[in-house]
Write a protein that holds these residues in place. Structure first.
Motif, PDB file in Angstrom:
ATOM      1  N   TYR A 152      53.559  45.911  55.780  1.00  0.00           N
ATOM      2  CA  TYR A 152      52.121  45.855  56.083  1.00  0.00           C
ATOM      3  C   TYR A 152      51.530  44.506  55.642  1.00  0.00           C
ATOM      4  O   TYR A 152      50.790  43.864  56.392  1.00  0.00           O
ATOM      5  N   ILE A 153      51.885  44.064  54.444  1.00  0.00           N
ATOM      6  CA  ILE A 153      51.342  42.794  53.925  1.00  0.00           C
ATOM      7  C   ILE A 153      51.818  41.625  54.787  1.00  0.00           C
ATOM      8  O   ILE A 153      51.039  40.731  55.127  1.00  0.00           O
ATOM      9  N   LYS A 154      53.090  41.660  55.179  1.00  0.00           N
ATOM     10  CA  LYS A 154      53.645  40.565  56.009  1.00  0.00           C
ATOM     11  C   LYS A 154      53.090  40.592  57.428  1.00  0.00           C
ATOM     12  O   LYS A 154      52.632  39.575  57.954  1.00  0.00           O
ATOM     13  N   ASP A 155      53.139  41.762  58.071  1.00  0.00           N
ATOM     14  CA  ASP A 155      52.879  41.831  59.512  1.00  0.00           C
ATOM     15  C   ASP A 155      51.423  42.104  59.888  1.00  0.00           C
ATOM     16  O   ASP A 155      50.949  41.645  60.918  1.00  0.00           O
ATOM     17  N   VAL A 156      50.720  42.880  59.046  1.00  0.00           N
ATOM     18  CA  VAL A 156      49.330  43.220  59.360  1.00  0.00           C
ATOM     19  C   VAL A 156      48.360  42.244  58.691  1.00  0.00           C
ATOM     20  O   VAL A 156      47.397  41.793  59.301  1.00  0.00           O
ATOM     21  N   LEU A 157      48.650  41.911  57.431  1.00  0.00           N
ATOM     22  CA  LEU A 157      47.769  40.989  56.713  1.00  0.00           C
ATOM     23  C   LEU A 157      48.200  39.528  56.889  1.00  0.00           C
ATOM     24  O   LEU A 157      47.416  38.616  56.623  1.00  0.00           O
ATOM     25  N   ALA A 158      49.446  39.304  57.309  1.00  0.00           N
ATOM     26  CA  ALA A 158      50.011  37.945  57.425  1.00  0.00           C
ATOM     27  C   ALA A 158      49.890  37.195  56.102  1.00  0.00           C
ATOM     28  O   ALA A 158      49.453  36.047  56.044  1.00  0.00           O
ATOM     29  N   LEU A 159      50.275  37.887  55.011  1.00  0.00           N
ATOM     30  CA  LEU A 159      50.267  37.288  53.671  1.00  0.00           C
ATOM     31  C   LEU A 159      51.653  37.410  53.055  1.00  0.00           C
ATOM     32  O   LEU A 159      52.490  38.206  53.508  1.00  0.00           O
ATOM     33  N   ASP A 160      51.883  36.650  51.993  1.00  0.00           N
ATOM     34  CA  ASP A 160      53.133  36.711  51.248  1.00  0.00           C
ATOM     35  C   ASP A 160      53.050  37.864  50.241  1.00  0.00           C
ATOM     36  O   ASP A 160      52.193  37.837  49.349  1.00  0.00           O
ATOM     37  N   PRO A 161      53.905  38.892  50.357  1.00  0.00           N
ATOM     38  CA  PRO A 161      53.834  40.038  49.436  1.00  0.00           C
ATOM     39  C   PRO A 161      53.944  39.635  47.961  1.00  0.00           C
ATOM     40  O   PRO A 161      53.374  40.300  47.093  1.00  0.00           O
ATOM     41  N   LYS A 162      54.667  38.566  47.674  1.00  0.00           N
ATOM     42  CA  LYS A 162      54.827  38.121  46.276  1.00  0.00           C
ATOM     43  C   LYS A 162      53.535  37.514  45.731  1.00  0.00           C
ATOM     44  O   LYS A 162      53.377  37.338  44.525  1.00  0.00           O
ATOM     45  N   LYS A 163      52.616  37.173  46.640  1.00  0.00           N
ATOM     46  CA  LYS A 163      51.343  36.604  46.206  1.00  0.00           C
ATOM     47  C   LYS A 163      50.182  37.579  46.390  1.00  0.00           C
ATOM     48  O   LYS A 163      49.033  37.251  46.091  1.00  0.00           O
ATOM     49  N   TYR A 164      50.488  38.761  46.893  1.00  0.00           N
ATOM     50  CA  TYR A 164      49.457  39.774  47.131  1.00  0.00           C
ATOM     51  C   TYR A 164      49.021  40.353  45.795  1.00  0.00           C
ATOM     52  O   TYR A 164      49.820  40.952  45.074  1.00  0.00           O
ATOM     53  N   ILE A 165      47.740  40.164  45.457  1.00  0.00           N
ATOM     54  CA  ILE A 165      47.294  40.565  44.116  1.00  0.00           C
ATOM     55  C   ILE A 165      46.729  41.984  44.126  1.00  0.00           C
ATOM     56  O   ILE A 165      46.311  42.519  45.157  1.00  0.00           O
ATOM     57  N   ASN A 166      46.713  42.572  42.934  1.00  0.00           N
ATOM     58  CA  ASN A 166      46.079  43.863  42.714  1.00  0.00           C
ATOM     59  C   ASN A 166      44.666  43.601  42.205  1.00  0.00           C
ATOM     60  O   ASN A 166      44.467  42.772  41.318  1.00  0.00           O
ATOM     61  N   SER A 167      43.688  44.318  42.769  1.00  0.00           N
ATOM     62  CA  SER A 167      42.287  44.040  42.419  1.00  0.00           C
ATOM     63  C   SER A 167      41.768  44.889  41.262  1.00  0.00           C
ATOM     64  O   SER A 167      40.577  44.888  40.982  1.00  0.00           O
ATOM     65  N   GLY A 168      42.669  45.591  40.563  1.00  0.00           N
ATOM     66  CA  GLY A 168      42.255  46.423  39.426  1.00  0.00           C
ATOM     67  C   GLY A 168      41.934  45.630  38.185  1.00  0.00           C
ATOM     68  O   GLY A 168      41.380  46.169  37.225  1.00  0.00           O
ATOM     69  N   MET A 169      42.287  44.348  38.162  1.00  0.00           N
ATOM     70  CA  MET A 169      41.895  43.439  37.080  1.00  0.00           C
ATOM     71  C   MET A 169      41.612  42.090  37.721  1.00  0.00           C
ATOM     72  O   MET A 169      42.470  41.517  38.384  1.00  0.00           O
ATOM     73  N   LEU A 170      40.385  41.618  37.556  1.00  0.00           N
ATOM     74  CA  LEU A 170      39.984  40.335  38.131  1.00  0.00           C
ATOM     75  C   LEU A 170      39.265  39.515  37.067  1.00  0.00           C
ATOM     76  O   LEU A 170      38.401  40.041  36.357  1.00  0.00           O
ATOM     77  N   VAL A 171      39.646  38.237  36.962  1.00  0.00           N
ATOM     78  CA  VAL A 171      38.817  37.290  36.215  1.00  0.00           C
ATOM     79  C   VAL A 171      38.072  36.507  37.287  1.00  0.00           C
ATOM     80  O   VAL A 171      38.666  35.700  38.004  1.00  0.00           O
ATOM     81  N   MET A 172      36.798  36.788  37.419  1.00  0.00           N
ATOM     82  CA  MET A 172      36.028  36.289  38.571  1.00  0.00           C
ATOM     83  C   MET A 172      35.323  34.975  38.242  1.00  0.00           C
ATOM     84  O   MET A 172      34.628  34.878  37.232  1.00  0.00           O
ATOM     85  N   ASN A 173      35.526  33.998  39.100  1.00  0.00           N
ATOM     86  CA  ASN A 173      34.762  32.762  39.026  1.00  0.00           C
ATOM     87  C   ASN A 173      33.457  33.027  39.784  1.00  0.00           C
ATOM     88  O   ASN A 173      33.334  32.710  40.971  1.00  0.00           O
ATOM     89  N   ALA A 174      32.508  33.639  39.092  1.00  0.00           N
ATOM     90  CA  ALA A 174      31.297  34.134  39.755  1.00  0.00           C
ATOM     91  C   ALA A 174      30.520  33.007  40.430  1.00  0.00           C
ATOM     92  O   ALA A 174      29.933  33.194  41.506  1.00  0.00           O
ATOM     93  N   LYS A 175      30.544  31.838  39.825  1.00  0.00           N
ATOM     94  CA  LYS A 175      29.835  30.690  40.419  1.00  0.00           C
ATOM     95  C   LYS A 175      30.456  30.325  41.771  1.00  0.00           C
ATOM     96  O   LYS A 175      29.750  30.057  42.737  1.00  0.00           O
ATOM     97  N   GLN A 176      31.786  30.333  41.843  1.00  0.00           N
ATOM     98  CA  GLN A 176      32.469  30.030  43.102  1.00  0.00           C
ATOM     99  C   GLN A 176      32.155  31.089  44.168  1.00  0.00           C
ATOM    100  O   GLN A 176      31.990  30.772  45.337  1.00  0.00           O
ATOM    101  N   PHE A 177      32.083  32.360  43.746  1.00  0.00           N
ATOM    102  CA  PHE A 177      31.704  33.429  44.687  1.00  0.00           C
ATOM    103  C   PHE A 177      30.342  33.107  45.302  1.00  0.00           C
ATOM    104  O   PHE A 177      30.157  33.213  46.513  1.00  0.00           O
ATOM    105  N   ARG A 178      29.394  32.738  44.435  1.00  0.00           N
ATOM    106  CA  ARG A 178      28.043  32.459  44.932  1.00  0.00           C
ATOM    107  C   ARG A 178      28.001  31.178  45.766  1.00  0.00           C
ATOM    108  O   ARG A 178      27.419  31.157  46.854  1.00  0.00           O
ATOM    109  N   ASP A 179      28.636  30.125  45.263  1.00  0.00           N
ATOM    110  CA  ASP A 179      28.603  28.837  45.971  1.00  0.00           C
ATOM    111  C   ASP A 179      29.242  28.934  47.356  1.00  0.00           C
ATOM    112  O   ASP A 179      28.847  28.235  48.287  1.00  0.00           O
ATOM    113  N   ASN A 180      30.249  29.803  47.483  1.00  0.00           N
ATOM    114  CA  ASN A 180      30.967  29.955  48.758  1.00  0.00           C
ATOM    115  C   ASN A 180      30.404  31.089  49.618  1.00  0.00           C
ATOM    116  O   ASN A 180      31.005  31.449  50.637  1.00  0.00           O
ATOM    117  N   LEU A 181      29.271  31.664  49.190  1.00  0.00           N
ATOM    118  CA  LEU A 181      28.605  32.740  49.944  1.00  0.00           C
ATOM    119  C   LEU A 181      29.578  33.872  50.282  1.00  0.00           C
ATOM    120  O   LEU A 181      29.661  34.354  51.417  1.00  0.00           O
TER     121      LEU A 181
END
Length: 315
Positions: A150-179
Motif C-alpha cells: 500500500y505504501i509503495k503502490d498507493v502512496l508512492a512512498l518508501d516504506p522505510k521512510k513512512y513515519i508513525n504519527s503517534g509521536m511528533l515533534v512539530m515545527n509549528a512555525k514551519q506548519f504555519r509558514d507553509n500554510l
C-alpha cells in the motif's frame, strides 16, 4: 522555557491517557517546566479532574475544547475511518495544533496509548532545522506485506521512510509558514483520499522530504517480529495489541507499572480479565479488514500515487 505536550482524546480513552500522563510526569525533570494539553470534544468534568490531579508544580495540565466548526470539513465518511471499522475525529486534532497554539514555534504530540519512559524534554530539544516535523519510522508495519505494498503502490512512498504519527515533534512555525492546514483542507475536500491511516498518510505525503527521522527508541511499538528495544524512551501500543486487552504484549510491564500508580488500575485489570477470546480473535481480524482497502485504493484514479503524477501534494 516551557515544553508543550499535546494529547488528543475522546472521553472513553481517559483511563489509558491517565497511564501515559502519569508516566510522563514521573520522568519529567524537576528543573524544567511542562504544559500538557488535552484536546477533546467530549471530556467529562470527572475525567478532567482525574487528569488534572496527575499534574504537579512543574507539569501543568490544561484542556482545550475542539470546536465543531474547526473540524466540520472532516466528516464521518468512509475515507476517514480509522482502522477501517470506526470513525473518530480525534485522530485529526494533532494537525491543528500549530494553528491553535500560535504561542509555540515547536510542540510535541503523543497518542494516548503510550507510556513515557524518559524525560520528554529530551525529545523536545531535538534540533529540527527546517524540517516540518520529527518522527520515527513506523516499525509496526514493516512485516505486513499488504501494508508495505500500500505504501509503495498507493502512496508512492518508501516504506522505510513512512513515519508513525503517534509521536511528533512539530515545527509549528514551519506548519504555519507553509500554510499546512490550508493545503490539508484543499487536498481533503478535493480528493477524499481513501486512506488506511488517514492523518498519518496526509502527514507522510505532505511532509515528504521535510521529515526528520528520529531514533526508534522514541516510538517503540510492540512487534512479534523484532527484539524489544533495550531502553525505550516512549512506548506506543499501536494497532490492536493493547496490554489492557492482550497478555504477553511486548513492553507490557511498562504499562502496568504506570497503571498501578493511577486510580484506573483496577478498572484496567478488569478490562483485561473480562476481554474474551472472541474479542481478541476479532481484534486480530481487524488488521486484515483494514488492509482490504489496498486492492481498491490501488485502482482508484484519485489515489495518492495517481494524483502525485498530476500535481504536487507535498508542501
Amino acid at each position: 522555557m516551557t515544553v508543550p505536550v499535546f494529547y488528543s482524546i475522546s472521553d472513553d480513552f481517559t483511563k489509558y491517557a491517565a497511564v501515559s500522563l502519569n508516566s510522563l510526569v514521573k520522568h519529567a525533570s524537576s528543573d524544567t517546566d511542562y504544559t500538557v494539553y488535552f484536546l477533546s470534544q467530549d471530556l467529562s468534568d470527572e475525567h478532567i479532574k482525574d487528569l488534572s490531579d496527575l499534574g504537579n508544580e512543574n507539569v501543568h495540565v490544561k484542556f482545550f475544547h475542539i470546536d465543531d466548526k474547526l473540524v466540520k470539513p472532516i466528516q464521518n465518511r468512509k475515507e476517514n475511518f480509522l482502522r477501517a471499522d470506526f470513525f473518530t475525529m480525534s485522530i485529526f486534532y494533532r494537525l491543528f495544533i500549530p494553528e491553535l497554539f500560535t504561542q509555540y514555534d515547536k510542540a510535541i504530540y503523543i497518542d494516548s496509548d503510550t507510556v513515557v519512559n524518559d524525560d520528554i524534554a529530551k525529545l523536545y530539544n531535538v534540533e529540527l532545522g527546517d524540517n516540518l516535523f520529527g518522527a520515527c519510522t513506523d516499525s509496526s508495519i514493516q512485516f505486513v506485506p499488504k501494508m508495505v505494498k500500500y505504501i509503495k503502490d498507493v502512496l508512492a512512498l518508501d516504506p522505510k521512510k513512512y513515519i508513525n504519527s503517534g509521536m511528533l515533534v512539530m515545527n509549528a512555525k514551519q506548519f504555519r509558514d507553509n500554510l499546512f492546514i490550508d493545503h490539508f483542507m484543499e487536498l481533503l475536500e478535493t480528493y477524499h483520499f481513501d486512506c488506511i491511516a488517514p492523518d498519518q498518510d496526509y502527514l507522510n505525503e505532505m511532509g515528504e522530504g521535510n521529515i526528520l527521522h528520529l531514533d526508534p527508541r522514541w516510538d517503540a511499538m510492540p512487534n512479534e517480529n523484532t527484539e524489544p528495544i533495550k531502553n525505550p524512551g516512549l512506548i506506543h501500543y499501536n494497532l490492536f495489541f493493547k496490554p489492557w486487552h492482550f497478555k504477553g504484549v511486548q513492553y507490557e510491564d511498562y504499562f502496568w507499572q504506570s497503571a498501578k500508580e493511577t486510580k484506573f488500575y483496577d478498572e484496567l485489570k478488569a478490562e483485561l480479565d473480562n476481554y474474551t477470546d472472541e474479542q481478541r480473535a476479532a481484534d486480530r481480524q481487524k488488521l486484515n479488514h483494514m488492509l482490504l482497502k489496498e486492492d481498491k485504493t490501488e485502482k482508484d484514479p484519485n489515489n495518492w500515487a495517481k494524483v502525485k503524477e498530476r500535481e504536487a501534494v507535498k508542501l
